[in-house]
Motif scaffolding. Structure first.
Motif, PDB file in Angstrom:
ATOM      1  N   UNK A   1       1.026  -1.215  -0.003  1.00 16.72           N
ATOM      2  CA  UNK A   1       0.054  -0.186  -0.038  1.00 16.72           C
ATOM      3  C   UNK A   1       1.103   1.386   0.261  1.00 16.72           C
ATOM      4  N   UNK A   2       2.329   1.202   0.165  1.00 18.94           N
ATOM      5  CA  UNK A   2       2.913   2.325   0.282  1.00 18.94           C
ATOM      6  C   UNK A   2       2.738   3.503  -0.639  1.00 18.94           C
ATOM      7  N   UNK A   3       2.921   3.360  -1.960  1.00 18.81           N
ATOM      8  CA  UNK A   3       2.972   4.251  -2.790  1.00 18.81           C
ATOM      9  C   UNK A   3       1.442   4.617  -3.316  1.00 18.81           C
ATOM     10  N   UNK A   4       0.305   3.937  -2.763  1.00 19.08           N
ATOM     11  CA  UNK A   4      -0.938   4.536  -2.885  1.00 19.08           C
ATOM     12  C   UNK A   4      -1.624   5.022  -1.674  1.00 19.08           C
ATOM     13  N   UNK A   5      -2.930   5.399  -2.094  1.00 16.65           N
ATOM     14  CA  UNK A   5      -4.007   6.155  -1.246  1.00 16.65           C
ATOM     15  C   UNK A   5      -4.556   5.437  -0.007  1.00 16.65           C
ATOM     16  N   UNK A   6      -5.126   6.229   0.880  1.00 17.47           N
ATOM     17  CA  UNK A   6      -5.416   5.634   2.239  1.00 17.47           C
ATOM     18  C   UNK A   6      -6.457   4.105   2.018  1.00 17.47           C
ATOM     19  N   UNK A   7      -7.190   4.299   1.004  1.00 14.69           N
ATOM     20  CA  UNK A   7      -7.966   2.961   1.046  1.00 14.69           C
ATOM     21  C   UNK A   7      -7.182   1.754   0.842  1.00 14.69           C
ATOM     22  N   UNK A   8      -5.986   1.854   0.461  1.00  9.86           N
ATOM     23  CA  UNK A   8      -5.107   0.822   0.408  1.00  9.86           C
ATOM     24  C   UNK A   8      -4.822   0.042   1.559  1.00  9.86           C
ATOM     25  N   UNK A   9      -4.541   0.813   2.694  1.00  9.10           N
ATOM     26  CA  UNK A   9      -4.294   0.438   3.980  1.00  9.10           C
ATOM     27  C   UNK A   9      -5.533  -0.388   4.471  1.00  9.10           C
ATOM     28  N   UNK A  10      -6.657   0.203   4.310  1.00  9.19           N
ATOM     29  CA  UNK A  10      -7.840  -0.558   4.822  1.00  9.19           C
ATOM     30  C   UNK A  10      -7.942  -1.750   4.033  1.00  9.19           C
ATOM     31  N   UNK A  11      -7.591  -1.645   2.756  1.00  6.68           N
ATOM     32  CA  UNK A  11      -7.727  -3.095   2.114  1.00  6.68           C
ATOM     33  C   UNK A  11      -6.757  -4.192   2.555  1.00  6.68           C
TER      34      UNK A  11
END
Ligand code: 4NP
Length: 159
Positions: A130-140
């Protein structure tokens, strides 16, 4: 009674593997199994050694009552002698960890497994970085880890 030791591994040890470590620790705590497990995490890379987890992951986890407190470290050869299971997040982690294992002498070394092989709800082959993406990636990432990590516990034998 010997403890079962579990090491979660990703690339940086600041997003996915510290989250997996905290989720697994919460589950064994809730089940009254804390004294039967040793739980830790590490990264294959060295960039973030000593740092707290990524603040975006700490924040996303806090929303679901998961406290991520670990400091990043890099996997070392001795981990293969110390841990029963090394659970990696993606194929790249798998290859890097396997290469390191091949340099380790000893018997009864850690089993390397991909955590996503245990998932029942999320059928993605890897835990996405998720490091280079947005917040939704962390929830996913948290969604899929809650699935796979709990199923891992159901699948292993421990005493
Ligand atoms: P992690 O995420 O492997 O889940 O901790 C990453 C963290 C940092 C970097 C890449 C992935 N990085 O390139 O610094």
């Amino acid at each position: 009674m010997s403890k079962t030791s579990v090491l979660f591994v990703c690339l940086g040890n600041i997003c996915r593997s510290p989250a997996a470590e905290a989720i697994f620790q919460n589950i064994v705590n809730d089940k009254g199994l804390a004294n039967q497990f040793i739980v830790d995490s590490a990264g294959t890379g060295s960039w973030h050694i000593g740092k707290k987890a990524d603040s975006r992951m700490i924040f996303a986890a806090k929303k679901r009552n998961i406290n991520i407190t670990s400091n990043a470290r890099q996997i070392i050869k001795d981990d293969f002698r110390k841990f029963d299971y090394i659970l990696v997040m993606d194929n790249s982690n798998f290859n890097n960890v396997l290469n390191l294992k091949n340099q380790v002498k000893g018997v009864d070394l850690a089993k390397i497994l991909k955590i996503q092989e245990f998932a029942l709800i999320y059928n993605e082959k890897e835990v996405p970085d998720p490091y280079f993406g947005g917040d939704a990636g962390f929830d996913h990432v948290l969604d899929i880890l809650e699935d796979s990590v709990s199923c891992f516990l159901e699948n292993i034998t421990y005493s």
